[in-house]
Design an enzyme around this catalytic site. Structure first.
Site, PDB file in Angstrom:
ATOM      1  N   GLU A   6      20.925   6.576  -1.498  1.00 42.05           N
ATOM      2  CA  GLU A   6      19.845   7.313  -0.820  1.00 42.05           C
ATOM      3  C   GLU A   6      18.600   6.420  -0.674  1.00 42.05           C
ATOM      4  OE1 GLU A   6      16.151   9.209  -2.122  1.00 42.05           O
ATOM      5  OE2 GLU A   6      17.689  10.395  -3.166  1.00 42.05           O
ATOM      6  N   HIS A   7      18.260   5.673  -1.728  1.00 40.19           N
ATOM      7  CA  HIS A   7      17.088   4.796  -1.658  1.00 40.19           C
ATOM      8  C   HIS A   7      17.312   3.633  -0.696  1.00 40.19           C
ATOM      9  CE1 HIS A   7      14.089   5.792  -4.914  1.00 40.19           C
ATOM     10  NE2 HIS A   7      14.984   6.730  -5.034  1.00 40.19           N
TER      11      HIS A   7
ATOM     12  N   HIS B  11      22.435   8.275  -5.664  1.00 41.24           N
ATOM     13  CA  HIS B  11      20.982   8.213  -5.610  1.00 41.24           C
ATOM     14  C   HIS B  11      20.509   6.841  -5.121  1.00 41.24           C
ATOM     15  CE1 HIS B  11      16.971   8.295  -7.994  1.00 41.24           C
ATOM     16  NE2 HIS B  11      16.778   8.698  -6.760  1.00 41.24           N
TER      17      HIS B  11
ATOM     18  N   GLU C 254      11.616   5.821 -11.336  1.00 39.14           N
ATOM     19  CA  GLU C 254      11.770   7.268 -11.128  1.00 39.14           C
ATOM     20  C   GLU C 254      12.384   7.898 -12.373  1.00 39.14           C
ATOM     21  OE1 GLU C 254      13.899   8.115  -7.535  1.00 39.14           O
ATOM     22  OE2 GLU C 254      14.034  10.264  -7.965  1.00 39.14           O
TER      23      GLU C 254
HETATM   24 ZN   LIG Z   1      14.844   8.696  -5.848  1.00 40.19          ZN
END
Ligand SMILES: [Zn+2]
Length: 1097
Positions: free
Chosen positions: A90-91, A87, A181
Site C-alpha cells: 500500500e505504501h 501494508h 507508523e
Molecule cells: Zn501505513
C-alpha cells in the site's frame, strides 16, 4: 452502547451490454439505487470488460470530486514469515508509475488542485482514495470538453493499478515510514489489546496476523534470509491485485456519461487475472481449545476493562435480518432494566458496549461485550460476568419481540431517509470498501444499515452462541493480578492466561441456567422508547441564496439568542447550543476542576434517561468551553425540547451523591494521568496554547488541585456557578423563530440565573510576541516506554483580525503543506507525524510545524529551519502559473460549502464563541487572497518566517522522550558529519539509511561495522580512504555513547541564524509577565446589524 459491526458481500450479474465508443463494451449493472429522500445525486453501477465494478456518482453541488479504489486483499494474505506485506505494498504503490515516474507526481497534482489523498490496509481489503477540486479552473460547470481536475487525477490514480514502478530508490524510506507508523502505535492500548486478542487466536487462521509490519519483518529478517524484498512486494502485487478483485467509486460534477467514458478510458487497462474472491473457511479464529480461557493484560494507560468474546454467526448473507443487531441492542442497552443500569447502580462500571463484527468472508463473526470498570468493578469482575449470563438467560427464555425489532427498523429507516451527505472522499472510500459485500447493488447506498426482515429463529440462534462453553474473557488492568508472565510478540503487552477455574466456571454455568426467580430482580427488557420522533415534516422552500449568518432574536443582559432557520439541508433536525459566560470558572485551576466535576456528574446522572434519546437520534452534551459552561442538544427536532428540559432540570437540581462523586473523581484523576500518557503530538498543542494565552491551565495544574476537592465543595460551587451568568444561545435547523424564543424562555425559567452585568463578561486575550522573540520551553514526557520526541515549532504572525496577514498566512500554509510532507516525512523520514498548519489563538495568528520523531527536538528544529531556507528559494523562483494555481486552490478550499447541518452550525458557533462574529470570514479571506502577488509573499516570508529574519518571533515546545530507540540520532548525525557529503539532501538520506541499518544490527559492533562498510561502499559510493575514517569514527562514537539514553543526552543548543539567542523558559509566570497582552476579541461589525428583535414571526 451498541456497536454495529461492518456488514457484509456478491454481485448481480446478467444485464444488458452497452457499446461506449464502439470498442469498449461497458455493462450497465443498475442505475436504480435506493437513495435518501433529499439526495440530489445521480448514480450508476457499471462493469468494465475487465470485470472491474464501478459506482459512478454525479453530484451537481459538490465542491470536491473524488475516487476510491478498494482492492480485496489485506493483511490476511500476508505470508506468515513476512508480516506487513500488504501494508508495505500500500505504501509503495504510490512511489511512481510508468506513465508518471516522479514519486510525488500524484501528491503534487492533487495539492495544486485543492486536493489530498490517503490509503489504509485492512484485514481483507486495501483502500486508496483522493479528492480534488470539482470545478475546472475557469470556474464553469465541468464537461467532457471543459474537464475539472478530476480527469488528471483519475489518469494518475489509475496508473497505480496499471503499471506501478515500486521505485527502488524509495523502498528503504517507505519501509521506514511503515516502521515509524508501527512505532507510533506501540504505546496505544487500542492497538496493543487488539493484537493481543489476535496473537492468542488460532495460528492457522490469518486473524492472528500482525498487520502493520516493521523494519525487521519487512526488511532485516527477509534480507538476512537472502530475500530481495522489493521483488517480494512486486510478486505480492502481481499475485493479488486483479481488476476482478477491485471496486471503484468515482464522484464528480461531470455528467454520468462523461464519468463513465473517463473510467472506461483509464481503468480498462487494469489487468484482469480472474482471481477467486478471498475466503477463509477451513479454520476458525477461536476453536474449542482456545475457549474457556481467562486472560489478564496490563495496559499502558491506567484503565480497567472486562471483555467477553464469543464466536458468533456468520452474518455475511444475513443482511436482511441481521440478528446481531437485535441482540447487541439489548445487551448494550443502558436504560432501566439493562446490564449496564444494574452494574452501574452497584458502582461497578463506567461504560458498556456490545456488538458483533465480521472477521472475513467464510469465517464466522465474533460477538463482544466490553465493560469499563471502576475500582470496585475490578474486584467484582466475576459478579459482572454472572450478571451478564443471567441477562442472556432472560433473553433465551423470552421469545424475540417483534416490537423491539420494529423500533430498530423504524429508526434505521428514518436515519437513512434523512441521511445527509458526507465529504466526497469519505463517501467514496467507505462505499468502495462495502462493494465487496453481497448486498444487491440496488441497496448499495444503505451500506446495509437498513433492517428488512424480522427472523426470530436467527435471533435465537444468535443468542444461543452466548454460552459459558463458548467464550473467553480478558481482564485489563494495571493492578490485577500484579504480575504477568508473558509478553505479546509485536507490542510487548504483558499478560497471562489460564483456563477458567472449575469452581468459577460452575458459577457461570449456574448463572446462565438461572431460573427467573433467582435472577437479579432489576433485570428486564427495555420499555417502549418515548423519544422516537413522529413529527418529521420539513417545510421546504425555494431559496435563492442561503443566508450566511444567523440573526439575533433576543438580546439583553441575561440572554443573547442567535437563530437561523435551515435553508439548505431540509432535514427534520436542529441544533441548540447554550454557552454560559461566567468569570468564576477560569478564575483558578481549582474552579476549573470543580466545574469539570460538576459537568461529569450531570452527565452521569442523565445516563439512563438519555440512552433512549440517543437511540432515537437525539444527543446532548454538558461540558466546559473557553467561556464557561456549554450545553448542546442536537438531532431530530421533534422531541428536542423534552430532552433539553430534562438536561436543565438535572443541572439545577443535581444531588451530588458521595458514592457517585467518588467514582467520578477517581475516573477524572485517572483521566488526567492517562492524558499525559497519550502520544506526544496529541499533547503538545495544549502546551503551546497555554504558553500563548493570557489565562489557561495545563493538565498538571488541574491534576494537582483534584485531590483536595471534596463533594461539598462541588455542591457549593454549583450554586455559585448557576446563580449568575450571561447566556449566549444558538438555535439552528428545522425550528421557527417562535420555537427559538420559547426554548430561550425555557432555559431562563428553568435555570433562573441572575443577570451578569456586561462589564463583568470575561475578555479573551492572547500574548503578543515581539519581533526577535526566540523562546523554547522543554518538558520530559511521562510515559517511560515512549521512544518518540516531539516539537511544536510556532512562528508568531500577528493580530487575528488583520485580514491581510491572515490571507498571507493561509497562502503560506497552502504553498508549504505538500513540500513539508515530501521533505520532512517522505525524504528525511523524521517520523510518521509531520505536518504544518496555521494556528490561531484567541486573538493572534501564527504558523506551526509539529513533528513527532525518534530524533530529538533540537535536531528536528534544524531540519525545519533548513526546510524553511529551501522554501524561501522555492517561493522566489516559483512560476507565476504555479503561484496562481496555489491561490485558486486555497480560495476553492476556503469557500467550500458546509456538507450538512451540523457543519454549518459549528461554523456559526466558532464565530460566536470566538466573539469575532465574523460570519463572512471565508468570503473575506478569499477577497484578500485574490490580489496577493508573489512579491507580497516573498516580503511576508522574509519578515515573519525566514530563519535569518531578525524580526521574526518564535516559540518552540520541546518534548523529550524517556526511552531511546536503538541508535541515537546524535550518533548518526556525528557519523554523517565525518563523511563530508556535499549536499543536505544526501546527508539526510544517509542519516535515514544508517539509522535503519544500525538499528537492525542490534548493538553488535561487528555487524554494525560490516553493514556500515557495505552501505558506504555500494550505496553511497564513498571512496575507500574515507570509509576507514568513518569506521574509526563510528567505533569511537559507539564506545562513548553506548548506554546513554538518547533523550537524556545533552543536546547542542538549537540553531539561531538571525542573531537572537534562544531563551529557555524556566519560570512560566516570569515569561508571561514579560510579554504584553493583546486587545480582546471584538465583533467585526456592530451586532445591532444582526438584530431581528421584532416579536412578530
Ligand atoms: Zn501505513
Amino acid at each position: 452502547m451498541t456497536i454495529s459491526g461492518r456488514r457484509s458481500p456478491l454481485a448481480m450479474a446478467g444485464t444488458p451490454m452497452r457499446e461506449e465508443d464502439g470498442l469498449r463494451p461497458v455493462e450497465l449493472v443498475t442505475d436504480r439505487l435506493e437513495t435518501p429522500s433529499l439526495d440530489d445525486r445521480k448514480y450508476r453501477v457499471i462493469r468494465l470488460p475487465n470485470q472491474l465494478e464501478v459506482l459512478l456518482v454525479h453530484d451537481p453541488e459538490t465542491d470536491k470530486a473524488s475516487a476510491a479504489m478498494d482492492v480485496n486483499v489485506g493483511s490476511f494474505s500476508d505470508e506468515d514469515d513476512m508480516p506487513g506485506m500488504a501494508h508495505a505494498v500500500e505504501h509503495l504503490l504510490f512511489m511512481g508509475t510508468k506513465k508518471y515516474p516522479a514519486e510525488n507526481e500524484y501528491q503534487k497534482y492533487l495539492s495544486a488542485h485543492s486536493g489530498s489523498s490517503n490509503a489504509y490496509t485492512g484485514s481483507t481489503n486495501t483502500n486508496y482514495y483522493f479528492e480534488v477540486s470539482a470545478k475546472p479552473s475557469n470556474d464553469e460547470e465541468p464537461s467532457a470538453t471543459n474537464p475539472s481536475a478530476l480527469l488528471g487525477a483519475l489518469d494518475r490514480f489509475a496508473q497505480f493499478f496499471v503499471e506501478p514502478l515500486f521505485l527502488a530508490s524509495t523502498l528503504d524510506r517507505e519501509l521506514l515510514a511503515v516502521d515509524s507508523e508501527n512505532k507510533k502505535n506501540l504505546q496505544s492500548d487500542q492497538w496493543r489489546m487488539h493484537q493481543l486478542e489476535k496473537s492468542l487466536s488460532n495460528p492457522k487462521h490469518p486473524f492472528c496476523h500482525f498487520s502493520t509490519g516493521n523494519l525487521e519483518t519487512l526488511k532485516t529478517l527477509p534480507e538476512a534470509r537472502g530475500i530481495n524484498v522489493r521483488d517480494k512486494f512486486i510478486e505480492f502485487y502481481e499475485k493479488n491485485y486483479s481488476a476482478n478483485r477491485m471496486k471503484l467509486c468515482v464522484l464528480g460534477r461531470e455528467p454520468l456519461d462523461v464519468l463513465e467514458s473517463w473510467v472506461s478510458e483509464y481503468f480498462s487497462d487494469v489487468k484482469n487475472k480472474d482471481l477467486k474472491p478471498n475466503r477463509w473457511a477451513d479454520e476458525v479464529p477461536l476453536p474449542k481449545d482456545l475457549l474457556g480461557i481467562q486472560c489478564f493484560a496490563k495496559p499502558v494507560m491506567d484503565s480497567r476493562e472486562l471483555n467477553l468474546i464469543f464466536p458468533f454467526l456468520d452474518e455475511e448473507f444475513l443482511y436482511e435480518s441481521q440478528p446481531s443487531r437485535y441482540i447487541s441492542h439489548l445487551i448494550g442497552h443502558e436504560g432501566p432494566g439493562s446490564i449496564m443500569a444494574y452494574v452501574k447502580s452497584m458502582g461497578w462500571a463506567n461504560g458498556l458496549s456490545a456488538g458483533a463484527y465480521p472477521v472475513s468472508p467464510g469465517t464466522p463473526g465474533l460477538f463482544d461485550c466490553q465493560i469499563r470498570l471502576t475500582e470496585e468493578g475490578l474486584q467484582n469482575y466475576k459478579e459482572i460476568i454472572k450478571v451478564f449470563f443471567q441477562y442472556v438467560a432472560l433473553l433465551r427464555e423470552t421469545e424475540p419481540q417483534e416490537w423491539i425489532f420494529e423500533e430498530q427498523k423504524g429508526m434505521a429507516d428514518v436515519d437513512f431517509k434523512f441521511k445527509q451527505k458526507t465529504p466526497a472522499s469519505r463517501f467514496t472510500s467507505k462505499i468502495s470498501s462495502q462493494m465487496h459485500k453481497p448486498l444487491p447493488r440496488e441497496w448499495l447506498l444503505t451500506l446495509g444499515s437498513k433492517l428488512r426482515k424480522f427472523d426470530a429463529k436467527l435471533i435465537k440462534e444468535g443468542i444461543a452462541c452466548l454460552r459459558p462453553d463458548n467464550f473467553r474473557v480478558t481482564i485489563v488492568s494495571r493492578d490485577m493480578p500484579g504480575s504477568w508472565d508473558k509478553k505479546e510478540k509485536w507490542y510487548g503487552t504483558e499478560h497471562s492466561y489460564e483456563t477458567i477455574p472449575d469452581d468459577f466456571m460452575e458459577e457461570i454455568r449456574r448463572a446462565a441456567a438461572c431460573p427467573a426467580k433467582d435472577r437479579v430482580a432489576k433485570l428486564h427488557l427495555p420499555h417502549k422508547n418515548q423519544f422516537i420522533p413522529t413529527k418529521l415534516e420539513v417545510e421546504k422552500k425555494d431559496v435563492k441564496e442561503p443566508a450566511v449568518a444567523p440573526r439575533i432574536v433576543r438580546n439583553d443582559e441575561l440572554c443573547r439568542t442567535w437563530y437561523k432557520k435551515d435553508d439548505t439541508f431540509w432535514v427534520p433536525k436542529a441544533n441548540l447550543i447554550v454557552s454560559c459566560k461566567s468569570p468564576i470558572i477560569y478564575a483558578s485551576a481549582e474552579n476549573s476542576v470543580k466545574a469539570r466535576l460538576f459537568t461529569d456528574l450531570v452527565r452521569d446522572a442523565l445516563e439512563e434517561y438519555s440512552y433512549d434519546a440517543d437511540l432515537a437520534g437525539l444527543q446532548y452534551s454538558v461540558a466546559l468551553d473557553s467561556r464557561g459552561l456549554f450545553i448542546e442538544v442536537s438531532g431530530y427536532n421533534d422531541k428536542l425540547p423534552v430532552l433539553l428540559e430534562q438536561v436543565l432540570i438535572t443541572m439545577r437540581d443535581l444531588e451530588v451523591r458521595d458514592d457517585r462523586f467518588n467514582i467520578i473523581k477517581e475516573r477524572l484523576s485517572r483521566g488526567y494521568r492517562n492524558w499525559e500518557l497519550q502520544q506526544p503530538w496529541q499533547q503538545i498543542g495544549d502546551y503551546s496554547a497555554w504558553l500563548t494565552a493570557e489565562h489557561d491551565h495545563v493538565v498538571e495544574e488541574l491534576a494537582a488541585e483534584l485531590p483536595d476537592i471534596a463533594a461539598d465543595a462541588v455542591r457549593q460551587f454549583r450554586k455559585e456557578l448557576l446563580s449568575q451568568m450571561h447566556m449566549e444561545i444558538h438555535v439552528h435547523g428545522n425550528l421557527y423563530k417562535e420555537d427559538a424564543l420559547k426554548l430561550t424562555d425555557m432555559i431562563e425559567s428553568t435555570l433562573k440565573p441572575r443577570k451578569l452585568p456586561r462589564t463583568q463578561w470575561p475578555i479573551q486575550r492572547s500574548l503578543i510576541f515581539p519581533p526577535g522573540s526566540n523562546y523554547i520551553w522543554k518538558k520530559t514526557l511521562k510515559d517511560p516506554g515512549n521512544v518518540n520526541h516531539c516539537i511544536d515549532y510556532w512562528l508568531y504572525v500577528g493580530d487575528k483580525a488583520d485580514r491581510h496577514l491572515r490571507a498571507k498566512t493561509l497562502l503560506l500554509d497552502q504553498i508549504v503543506h505538500e513540500p513539508c510532507f515530501d521533505h520532512l516525512r517522505t525524504k528525511e523520514q523524521l517520523g510518521y507525524i509531520v505536518y504544518s498548519s496555521c494556528r490561531a489563538s484567541a486573538t493572534t495568528y501564527g504558523f506551526r510545524f509539529i513533528i513527532q520523531s525518534e530524533k530529538t527536538a533540537p535536531y528536528l528544529e534544524t531540519r525545519i529551519e533548513a526546510f524553511l531556507v529551501s522554501m524561501a528559494t522555492a517561493i522566489r523562483e516559483m512560476s507565476d502559473e504555479e503561484f496562481e494555481k496555489h491561490k485558486r486552490s486555497l480560495i476553492v478550499k476556503r469557500l467550500e460549502k458546509p456538507k450538512h447541518l451540523d457543519q454549518e452550525t459549528s461554523r456559526h458557533w466558532s464565530q460566536i464563541q470566538s466573539e469575532y462574529y465574523d460570519f463572512e470570514s471565508a468570503q473575506r479571506d478569499a477577497a484578500h487572497i485574490r490580489p496577493l502577488t508573489k512579491s507580497d509573499m516573498v516580503g511576508f516570508f522574509n519578515q515573519y518566517i525566514h530563519p535569518a529574519s531578525p524580526s521574526r518571533a518564535k516559540l518552540a515546545v520541546y518534548f523529550v522522550a524517556q526511552a531511546k530507540s536503538d541508535v541515537s540520532t546524535k550518533q548518526i548525525t556525528e557519523l554523517v558529519k565525518t563523511l563530508n557529503l556535499n549536499s543536505d539532501d544526501a546527508s539526510a538520506q544517509a542519516a535515514t539509511d544508517l539509522q535503519a541499518r544500525l538499528s537492525a544490527a542490534d548493538h553488535d559492533v561487528k555487524k554494525e561495522v560490516e553493514g556500515l562498510k557495505d552501505y558506504l561502499l555500494h550505496v553511497l559510493k564513498v571512496p575507500e580512504g574515507k570509509i576507514d575514517a568513518a569506521i574509526e569514527a563510528w567505533k569511537k562514537i559507539h564506545e562513548q555513547q553506548n548506554g546513554l539514553a538518547n533523550g537524556i543526552v545533552k543536546d547542542a543548543d538549537p540553531p539561531s541564524s538571525n542573531g537572537t539567542k534562544p531563551f529557555f523558559i524556566e519560570d512560566v509566570r516570569t515569561f508571561k509577565a514579560g510579554l504584553v497582552v493583546s486587545a480582546g476579541a471584538r465583533p467585526v461589525k456592530d451586532l445591532s446589524e444582526y438584530e431581528d428583535l421584532d416579536p412578530k414571526l
